[in-house]
Design a protein around this motif. Structure first.
Motif, PDB file in Angstrom:
ATOM      1  N   MET A  64       0.834  -1.203   0.000  1.00 25.39           N
ATOM      2  CA  MET A  64       0.000   0.000   0.000  1.00 25.39           C
ATOM      3  C   MET A  64       0.866   1.249   0.000  1.00 25.39           C
ATOM      4  N   PHE A  65       1.879   1.289   0.881  1.00 25.45           N
ATOM      5  CA  PHE A  65       2.730   2.470   0.962  1.00 25.45           C
ATOM      6  C   PHE A  65       3.542   2.662  -0.318  1.00 25.45           C
ATOM      7  N   ALA A  66       3.752   1.567  -1.063  1.00 22.14           N
ATOM      8  CA  ALA A  66       4.468   1.659  -2.341  1.00 22.14           C
ATOM      9  C   ALA A  66       3.535   2.025  -3.492  1.00 22.14           C
ATOM     10  N   ASP A 119      -7.877   1.939   4.539  1.00 23.73           N
ATOM     11  CA  ASP A 119      -6.861   2.874   4.044  1.00 23.73           C
ATOM     12  C   ASP A 119      -6.644   2.669   2.546  1.00 23.73           C
ATOM     13  N   VAL A 120      -6.588   1.411   2.132  1.00 18.09           N
ATOM     14  CA  VAL A 120      -6.428   1.105   0.703  1.00 18.09           C
ATOM     15  C   VAL A 120      -7.612   1.651  -0.092  1.00 18.09           C
ATOM     16  N   ALA A 121      -8.824   1.417   0.422  1.00 13.44           N
ATOM     17  CA  ALA A 121     -10.025   1.888  -0.273  1.00 13.44           C
ATOM     18  C   ALA A 121     -10.033   3.404  -0.388  1.00 13.44           C
ATOM     19  N   GLN A 122      -9.636   4.086   0.691  1.00 16.51           N
ATOM     20  CA  GLN A 122      -9.633   5.552   0.665  1.00 16.51           C
ATOM     21  C   GLN A 122      -8.599   6.072  -0.327  1.00 16.51           C
ATOM     22  N   ARG A 123      -7.418   5.460  -0.337  1.00 18.32           N
ATOM     23  CA  ARG A 123      -6.391   5.880  -1.297  1.00 18.32           C
ATOM     24  C   ARG A 123      -6.843   5.656  -2.734  1.00 18.32           C
ATOM     25  N   GLY A 124      -7.744   4.690  -2.923  1.00 15.23           N
ATOM     26  CA  GLY A 124      -8.274   4.411  -4.253  1.00 15.23           C
ATOM     27  C   GLY A 124      -9.511   5.217  -4.600  1.00 15.23           C
TER      28      GLY A 124
END
Length: 653
Positions: free
Chosen positions: A148-150, A179-184
């Motif tokens: 995720m951080f990458a 967090d993944v969903a929000q970043r997407g």
């Protein structure tokens, strides 16, 4: 029998969190027997720091760090003490050494992130916080967190869903997947995942803060404050918690409280440029433009290339930028190491300054570069908006509405102002909010939120809703918006312009609500939205062809509702309002079934908070200067004119 050295050290260490005075006494006893013991010296220094004796802690740590430069915990303690002594740069350097020596030292990453944030180094702070989160991560989740951080969101999601298939109650995995969903860009899904994570592990402060922050970003300030309450009870002096609280207060219209909290935070965090920026936004909202300009300049003094501060200063629209500042912005934009977000904001700020100076070609070029940068990062497809428009045309027929003539809430309180952004809606709101029966609130997200609760496809699924659900949705809207109604007036304004997409939905759930379509010449509004950098949304506005298509779709949809619901929507042409203010205001009030009040013509004297980009303009009497401003850029706007086609002539009808 005396305790062994190891046992004595472990006992002193265990006392640090609960009784630092006792820990200090134990460490001193050990040092009396074994002078120079580095472990006992570190415990003594940590105990003194926890008791507030930073000078005493530093007296121990300085020689200890020189003697043992490779000890990560010593560097960590030294960093905390140096920061407490006001030596932020030295403290940050010590914390960076600690994280280099021991990359999994979570508390050092957290302290480093907080110190960098306070120092105004937001980008470095975010990276430190990311490392802190990774250090705390369950070993089973580390591959997903690292992905995720990458930026490898698909890989991270696959790993996390595999984990949840085996352990569906893993709160940490749910938090990470959120967090993944929000970043997407899937904020609704992120909200559901965080709520589920907190239901499993209510004491998870990190998940609760993430949930509060997400609720704030989704414009639900009341719910965000509710999530912050337990966090602030446990850590009342936490800077991140109090900073988010101030933002929530501002969102809810509690501007005096927000400003007071920002000022209090600045007493101890005066080198944080984003704090000055947030204070400036709050001051601008209540009409204190001069003081807002000063706070934006304070932010720039602390971080000279902070693009958002430059744009906020330029966006005051009061000729705030002087020639020296214009030159400074141009110099920043020539830098090769400028962050993308700063470059984006500076392009728009420089464009505004150049336009004010009459350098039209250079101004448009700067706007265009900013729009290019913004458009590249937005997942906007004009075809989707057109398809949604077509679905509304197909569904919302006279027979469809006739079959549902008695559904919906019976409240007549809401007044919706719709149209394109920059069409004059803030001016119309200010005029109506000057009436004794009307309260102007702001652009509310609630119609879009409630429409989002309808199972897809929307709006087609509205045909299957039971009659009672329309009234329930109308009442839910009134309940959600009640927090903003502070003046006790019988009517209130929701001026979210994009609500024109939801006219059928609004009519069904609030059939007695009034709807005002504020319309402006397509070239004038097209140029105005193109040169405006919006905080969020309005993804169509960064490409001239997209703007033209969006405007054409808007005209088609509004014409359709005039055909199927004649007279339901009141059309107000901005140019007519400028030419015949009193006549147009009287017509508008008659549609709203409100008596004429002279205060509506003295709207610029009405004191109220205004959060939109037109806040300074509507605090002055109506002026004509902006009506034809787009003509200065007619050559550059020729693609807009060509894409508008027949709409250039038919936009009034």
């Amino acid at each position: 029998m005396a305790a062994t050295p190891t046992v004595a050290l472990e006992a002193a260490q265990a006392l640090l969190a609960s009784d630092p005075a006792a820990a200090a006494a134990s460490a001193q006893a050990i040092l009396a027997e074994r002078p120079g013991d580095p472990r006992a010296a570190l415990i003594l220094a940590s105990a003194r720091r926890r008791q507030g004796d930073t000078a005493g802690a530093y007296a121990v740590l300085a020689p200890l760090a020189r003697a043992f430069p490779g000890a990560a915990l010593t560097q960590y303690e030294l960093g905390l003490v140096l920061i407490a002594l006001g030596k932020a740069a030295e403290g940050i350097a010590a914390l960076e050494r600690a994280t280099t020596l021991k990359p999994d030292l979570a508390e050092a990453w957290l302290a480093l992130g907080e110190a960098l944030f306070v120092a105004g180094e937001s980008g470095r702070a975010e990276r430190a916080f990311a490392h802190h989160a990774l250090a705390l991560t369950d070993p089973a989740l580390k591959p997903a967190a690292a992905a995720m951080f990458a930026g490898k969101l698909d890989q991270a999601e696959t790993l996390l869903r595999d984990r949840l298939a085996r352990a569906p109650e893993d709160a940490a995995a749910l938090h990470l997947l959120a967090d993944v969903a929000q970043r997407g860009g899937r904020e609704s899904e992120a909200e559901r995942l965080l709520a589920r994570s907190l239901a499993i592990e209510p004491d998870a402060a990190g998940a609760r803060f993430a949930y509060a922050d997400l609720l704030f970003r989704r414009q639900d300030g009341e719910a965000a404050l509710a999530q912050l309450e337990p966090l602030l009870a446990a850590a009342p002096e936490s800077f991140p918690y109090r900073n988010l609280m101030a933002a929530c207060l501002a969102l809810l219209g509690r501007h005096d409280e927000a400003i007071a909290l920002y000022r209090a935070l600045l007493e101890s965090h005066g080198r944080q440029p984003k704090l000055w920026l947030n204070l400036g936004h709050a001051l601008r909202t209540i009409g204190e433009a001069d003081e807002a300009a000063m706070t934006y300049r304070r932010a720039i003094a602390l971080q000279p290339a902070l693009g958002e501060a430059w744009w906020s200063l330029a966006n005051l629209k009061t000729g705030a930028i002087d020639p020296g500042e214009t030159a400074a912005m141009a110099a920043h934009l020539r830098r090769g190491d400028l962050a993308d977000e700063d470059r984006l904001h500076l392009c728009y700020a420089l464009g505004r300054a150049l336009e004010d100076a009459g350098e039209d070609a250079a101004a448009f070029a700067s706007y265009a570069e900013g729009a290019r940068l913004r458009r590249a990062g937005l997942p906007y497809a004009a075809e989707t908006a057109t398809a949604r428009c077509a679905a509304s045309l197909k569904l919302f027929t006279p027979d469809f509405f006739a079959a549902r003539a008695t559904v919906g809430s019976r409240s007549a309180a809401p007044i919706f102002i719709v149209g394109l952004p920059r069409s004059g809606s803030t001016l119309v709101e200010q005029i109506l909010a000057s009436h004794s029966a009307v309260e102007g609130i702001m652009e509310l997200p609630d119609i879009g939120f409630l429409a989002g609760t309808i199972p897809p496809p929307y709006p087609e699924r509205l045909a299957e809703l039971p009659a009672g659900q329309f009234a329930a949705l109308g009442e839910a809207y009134l309940e959600r918006t009640a927090i903003h109604r502070r003046q006790g007036r019988s009517r209130f304004i929701d001026k979210m312009p994009n609500n024109f997409h939801h006219l059928g939905f609004i009519h069904l759930i609030l059939p007695r609500a009034r709807i005002v379509d504020v319309r402006r010449h397509p070239m004038a509004v097209g140029y105005s939205v193109f040169k405006q950098l919006f905080h969020r949304g309005q993804a169509f506005s960064y490409d001239l062809a997209d703007i033209a298509r969006y405007y054409r779709d808007y005209l088609v949809l509004m014409a359709h509702f005039e055909a199927v619901l004649p007279g339901r929507v009141h059309r107000l042409i901005y140019e007519d309002l400028v030419d015949d203010t009193e006549g147009q205001v009287r017509r508008l009030l008659a549609y709203l079934e409100l008596p004429f009040e002279p205060a509506c013509l003295r709207f610029h004297q009405t004191r109220r908070a205004i959060r939109t980009v037109s806040s300074e303009q509507v605090r002055r009497p109506i002026y004509r200067e902006g009506l034809e401003q787009w003509r200065r850029f007619a050559a550059e706007l020729s693609p807009l004119a060509e894409a508008l086609g027949p709409a250039l002539d038919s936009w009034r009808s």
